[in-house]
Design an enzyme around this catalytic site. Structure first.
Site, mmCIF file in Angstrom:
data_model
loop_
_atom_site.group_PDB
_atom_site.id
_atom_site.type_symbol
_atom_site.label_atom_id
_atom_site.label_comp_id
_atom_site.label_asym_id
_atom_site.label_seq_id
_atom_site.Cartn_x
_atom_site.Cartn_y
_atom_site.Cartn_z
ATOM 1 C CG HIS A 24 2.837 -8.586 4.883
ATOM 2 N ND1 HIS A 24 3.519 -7.900 4.172
ATOM 3 C CD2 HIS A 24 1.369 -8.186 4.620
ATOM 4 C CE1 HIS A 24 2.893 -6.827 3.329
ATOM 5 N NE2 HIS A 24 1.595 -7.081 3.826
ATOM 6 C CE LYS A 61 0.566 0.827 5.019
ATOM 7 N NZ LYS A 61 -0.573 0.360 4.012
ATOM 8 C CB SER A 114 2.966 4.010 6.218
ATOM 9 O OG SER A 114 2.263 3.880 5.166
#
Ligand code: A3P
Length: 290
Positions: A103, A48, A133
């Site tokens: 990530h 995010k 988010s």
């Protein structure tokens, strides 16, 4: 061998939670064994923080503004996640130079990464906005746990019981490294404020020159409202049973400071105290710090 455990919708591996919908033991093994090349480029983010944005920007920039990739290939195949199941399928026969997102925290990157000259653009975002988010993302994505109330979700976020663990650990893992000359730090906030300027920094970092026209064109195409209309980037290709944009669109607001519409003063104080404590030993200075 991978030491892991399963926890509901997640695989837990070395302190990180990976959603089972897009990660398997095989995909994690693929990432661990991945042979990084010197001309590979990674955009690394905590979820995010602007991953999808980078999946739009980098192919445009690297193809001199050619719109074909962003108009014909879904973002997850255009710039695949190293650790997701699509990686093996998509990267298998891709020619260099390759661009990927990840990530992964630093220590989970494949060993070949550390001895390579591959470059990294690390995108960070205000963790309060990330939490907001992510809260909406958990509501719309059926492959993630129900976030509960916002207050409950904030506790999970702060304790790291969320995708890819604690934000502070992720950010810290990617700082003070011995790969200083091949990592560029950028914030989501800088990109919102001056995308054109950020593109200039990317070009310089990548050792490339782009005309003003190309930079202007890429900046324009990558505006939130334009990306929101791009079927190949707005996740509308994902069946509603997995991502229900009537609950919350993936490209939701695209602004900075939305946390102010969600945090109570008490939550703000609690959140800030935890982040400050966990970041106190670092020299990180972010645009959102007081
Ligand atoms: P919001 O939920 O705050 O709107 P990721 O791609 O890492 O999952 O991050 C998603 C977040 O980045 C969402 O934040 C999304 O709207 C935002 N985003 C994606 N493209 C953007 C753009 N072109 N401009 C601004 N924000 C963007």
């Amino acid at each position: 061998s991978l030491v892991y455990s399963m926890d509901g919708k997640y695989i837990v591996f070395r302190g990180c939670r990976f959603p089972k919908a897009s990660h398997t033991l095989e995909s994690l093994r693929y990432a661990v064994n991945f042979q990084v090349r010197d001309d590979d480029l990674f955009a690394v983010t905590y979820p995010k923080s602007g991953t999808t944005w980078m999946q739009e920007i980098l192919p445009l920039l690297l193809n001199g503004g050619d719109l074909t990739p962003v108009q014909t290939i879904p973002n997850w195949d255009r710039v695949p996640w190293l650790e997701e199941t699509r990686a093996a399928l998509v990267l298998g026969d891709r020619a260099s130079p390759r661009t990927m997102v990840s990530h992964l925290p630093y220590h989970l990157m494949p060993p070949s990464f550390f001895s390579s000259k591959a470059k990294v653009i690390y995108v960070t975002r205000n963790p309060k906005d990330i939490a907001v988010s992510s809260f909406y993302f958990h509501q719309m994505a059926s492959f993630l746990d129900d976030p509960g109330t916002f207050d409950e979700f904030l506790d999970k976020f702060l304790s790291g019981e969320v995708l890819f663990g604690k934000w502070t650990e992720h950010v810290k893992s990617w700082r003070n490294l011995d790969i200083e000359d091949r990592i560029l730090y950028v914030t989501y906030e800088e990109m919102v404020q001056d995308l054109r300027g950020a593109l200039g920094r990317f070009a310089k970092f990548l050792g490339k020159e782009f005309s003003q026209e190309v930079l202007d064109m890429v900046a324009d195409h990558c505006q939130f409202k334009n990306m929101k209309n791009n079927t190949m980037s707005n996740y509308s290709l994902v069946p509603k049973e997995f991502m229900d944009s009537s609950k919350s669109p993936f490209l939701r607001k695209g602004v900075t400071g939305d946390w102010r519409n969600h945090f109570t003063p008490e939550q703000d104080a609690r959140f800030s105290a935890v982040i400050k404590e966990e970041m106190k030993d670092t020299s990180c200075k972010f645009p959102w710090d007081d």
